[in-house]
Design an enzyme around this catalytic site. Structure first.
Site, PDB file in Angstrom:
ATOM      1  N   GLY A 134     105.230 -14.084  52.552  1.00  0.00           N
ATOM      2  CA  GLY A 134     106.431 -14.713  53.102  1.00  0.00           C
ATOM      3  C   GLY A 134     106.328 -15.115  54.555  1.00  0.00           C
ATOM      4  N   GLN A 146     107.408  -7.914  51.593  1.00  0.00           N
ATOM      5  CA  GLN A 146     108.331  -9.035  51.788  1.00  0.00           C
ATOM      6  C   GLN A 146     109.469  -8.574  52.704  1.00  0.00           C
ATOM      7  OE1 GLN A 146     107.942 -12.134  51.065  1.00  0.00           O
ATOM      8  NE2 GLN A 146     106.255 -12.148  49.560  1.00  0.00           N
ATOM      9  N   CYS A 159      76.158 -25.896  60.437  1.00  0.00           N
ATOM     10  CA  CYS A 159      76.418 -26.221  59.031  1.00  0.00           C
ATOM     11  C   CYS A 159      75.541 -27.379  58.557  1.00  0.00           C
ATOM     12  CB  CYS A 159      77.906 -26.525  58.813  1.00  0.00           C
ATOM     13  SG  CYS A 159      78.387 -28.235  59.087  1.00  0.00           S
ATOM     14  N   HIS A 186      81.718 -28.628  56.423  1.00  0.00           N
ATOM     15  CA  HIS A 186      81.880 -28.326  57.853  1.00  0.00           C
ATOM     16  C   HIS A 186      83.116 -27.450  58.100  1.00  0.00           C
ATOM     17  CE1 HIS A 186      82.182 -28.454  62.151  1.00  0.00           C
ATOM     18  NE2 HIS A 186      83.443 -28.793  61.990  1.00  0.00           N
ATOM     19  N   ASP A 208      93.710 -16.156  54.053  1.00  0.00           N
ATOM     20  CA  ASP A 208      93.361 -17.281  53.196  1.00  0.00           C
ATOM     21  C   ASP A 208      94.254 -18.436  53.599  1.00  0.00           C
ATOM     22  OD1 ASP A 208      95.855 -16.156  51.698  1.00  0.00           O
ATOM     23  OD2 ASP A 208      95.505 -18.125  50.838  1.00  0.00           O
ATOM     24  N   ASP A 253     105.131 -10.703  43.305  1.00  0.00           N
ATOM     25  CA  ASP A 253     106.165 -10.521  44.329  1.00  0.00           C
ATOM     26  C   ASP A 253     107.097 -11.716  44.347  1.00  0.00           C
ATOM     27  OD1 ASP A 253     104.223 -12.279  45.340  1.00  0.00           O
ATOM     28  OD2 ASP A 253     104.818 -11.860  47.397  1.00  0.00           O
ATOM     29  N   CYS A 276      76.956 -26.977  65.899  1.00  0.00           N
ATOM     30  CA  CYS A 276      77.362 -26.320  64.650  1.00  0.00           C
ATOM     31  C   CYS A 276      76.152 -26.243  63.719  1.00  0.00           C
ATOM     32  CB  CYS A 276      78.499 -27.091  63.981  1.00  0.00           C
ATOM     33  SG  CYS A 276      78.931 -26.470  62.338  1.00  0.00           S
ATOM     34  N   CYS A 308      76.682 -30.888  59.900  1.00  0.00           N
ATOM     35  CA  CYS A 308      76.383 -31.150  61.317  1.00  0.00           C
ATOM     36  C   CYS A 308      74.877 -31.240  61.577  1.00  0.00           C
ATOM     37  CB  CYS A 308      77.005 -30.073  62.197  1.00  0.00           C
ATOM     38  SG  CYS A 308      78.795 -30.208  62.274  1.00  0.00           S
ATOM     39  N   ASP A 332      95.522 -14.209  43.313  1.00  0.00           N
ATOM     40  CA  ASP A 332      96.936 -13.961  43.586  1.00  0.00           C
ATOM     41  C   ASP A 332      97.623 -13.613  42.266  1.00  0.00           C
ATOM     42  OD1 ASP A 332      97.199 -16.341  42.253  1.00  0.00           O
ATOM     43  OD2 ASP A 332      97.948 -17.478  43.961  1.00  0.00           O
ATOM     44  N   SER A 333      98.908 -13.304  42.330  1.00  0.00           N
ATOM     45  CA  SER A 333      99.600 -12.808  41.133  1.00  0.00           C
ATOM     46  C   SER A 333     100.121 -13.930  40.252  1.00  0.00           C
ATOM     47  CB  SER A 333     100.789 -11.969  41.578  1.00  0.00           C
ATOM     48  OG  SER A 333     101.752 -12.822  42.179  1.00  0.00           O
ATOM     49  N   GLY A 334     100.141 -15.131  40.772  1.00  0.00           N
ATOM     50  CA  GLY A 334     100.735 -16.257  40.052  1.00  0.00           C
ATOM     51  C   GLY A 334     102.171 -16.516  40.475  1.00  0.00           C
ATOM     52  N   GLY A 335     102.789 -15.528  41.106  1.00  0.00           N
ATOM     53  CA  GLY A 335     104.208 -15.634  41.461  1.00  0.00           C
ATOM     54  C   GLY A 335     104.518 -16.790  42.403  1.00  0.00           C
ATOM     55  N   PHE A 336     103.700 -16.944  43.433  1.00  0.00           N
ATOM     56  CA  PHE A 336     103.995 -17.965  44.440  1.00  0.00           C
ATOM     57  C   PHE A 336     104.052 -19.361  43.811  1.00  0.00           C
ATOM     58  CE2 PHE A 336     103.056 -20.896  47.921  1.00  0.00           C
ATOM     59  CZ  PHE A 336     103.986 -20.478  48.861  1.00  0.00           C
TER      60      PHE A 336
END
Ligand SMILES: [Zn+2]
Length: 371
Positions: free
Chosen positions: A218, A191, A308, A337, A268, A146, A306, A311, A92-96
């Site tokens: 957003g 945005q 994994c 899991h 994500d 952003d 499952c 499991c 990510d850009s770091g902004g959030f």
């Protein structure tokens, strides 16, 4: 190096299956990306991620810039070498995080000034600096800086944030181009709050800048679910269909399946990893709380059937015991899991799209949920 191909488009909805090509290999979409905030997906190793079917992970620029910082990561030629994950990485850009975690974040003409949440030191994050940091992190997909608005945001506040976001997107693109672009892709972020007029303006202006892909930012910021879906439904078709479309920070399995239906390719969320550490396990029937007394002698795995590692080898009774005893293994096994559940869920969605059976898959998914 970077590319995207749509392999199959559903005949009954906007759902689609594709492949993204990156410098560290292909990513089959739709895809879920676990979050590796500080250079690790909390409690699991890269080998465990690969075994869970993870194709791509997310790294947080804000955190990695502050600690361990450029000098350390550059010695390993970037984040891939430093954390020993050799698949694709999106940063990510770091902004959030600047707006949500740092102290005294203030938008200036240049960018955003803030103080580190770790030691109070002063920093300036500009579009150019964000691209530079993501450059030395060496991610396969970089994001534009952003400004995300909270919910609710007035039209005026959302309009100001959209203006800033567009200005920063242009500067990010210019910085990326003058650095040569190289093997790293750059995505623009739409945005505009929940205001359709602003979302349209944002999407159209960003599309004209010709990014490698596009994200909706957003969303999932406290708005009602209907409004989140309505905003995504309105905004996704405004983005170029030949580029990957990424919904940032969402969400629950039911959100993912609904958003795939609306044409989203990438997701994500911290939900599978964070909830694992809170003793919540995702299953096709809904969420399982491992602390419940009825799991005390429960010999079933978290989710029968499952595939994994957790499991295949452990019972709910054992996981409950580990969790209640605060054994570190609890976090690791629960995370394995949950990450597998999300990744496999998207894999099965993709398979259904390829057979043009996605809408039936979605119907069965909702029938199975304990609501
Ligand atoms: Zn499992």
């Amino acid at each position: 190096m970077f590319g995207f191909n749509v392999l199959k488009q559903s005949t009954k909805s906007r759902a689609r299956a594709g492949v993204i090509q990156t410098a560290h290999g292909p990513v089959e979409t739709p895809v879920f990306m676990p979050v590796g905030t500080l250079g690790s997906v909390k409690s699991v190793t890269p080998e465990e991620l690969t075994a869970s079917g993870v194709q791509i992970i997310l790294g947080n620029t804000y955190h990695l810039y502050l600690r361990p910082g450029r000098e350390v990561i550059s010695r390993f030629h970037g984040l891939h070498g430093f954390m020993n994950w050799h698949g694709p990485i999106l940063t990510d850009s770091g902004g959030f995080q600047v707006f949500s975690l740092a102290k005294l974040a203030r938008v200036t003409a240049e960018g955003v000034a803030f103080q580190s949440h770790i030691d109070g030191s002063s920093h300036l994050l500009t579009p150019e600096i964000s691209i530079e940091i993501q450059g030395w992190l060496g991610s396969d997909i970089m994001m534009c800086l952003d400004q995300c608005t909270a919910y609710p945001a007035s039209f005026e506040a959302a309009e100001r944030a959209e203006e800033t976001t567009f200005d920063w997107a242009r500067r990010c693109r210019d910085a990326w181009r003058s650095a040569g672009g190289g093997h790293q892709a750059l995505f623009g972020i739409v945005q505009g709050g929940m205001h359709q007029e602003l979302r349209r303006k944002s999407a159209e202006r960003l599309a004209a800048l010709d990014f490698s892909g596009y994200a909706l930012g957003g969303l999932s910021v406290g708005e009602p679910l209907d409004l989140m879906l309505q905003t995504a439904d309105f905004s996704l078709p405004l983005l170029p269909d030949e580029k990957p479309k990424y919904i940032m920070g969402v969400g629950r399995p039911e959100d993912l399946i609904d958003l795939v239906c609306l044409g989203a390719d990438m997701f994500d969320c911290v939900l599978p990893t964070r909830n694992a550490r809170n003793g919540q396990l995702f299953t096709a029937d809904g969420t399982l709380t491992i602390t419940h007394a009825w799991h005390r002698t429960d010999s079933d795995p978290p989710e029968p059937g499952c595939a994994c590692y957790t499991c295949r080898n452990y019972s709910r009774a054992y996981l409950r015991h580990l969790f209640l005893s605060r054994e570190l293994l609890a976090y690791r096994l629960n995370t394995i899991h949950n990450v597998h559940f999300f990744v496999d869920f998207l894999r099965r969605i993709r398979e259904a799209i390829l057979k043009d059976e996605f809408e039936d898959f979605k119907k069965r998914f909702y029938e199975n949920r304990e609501i």
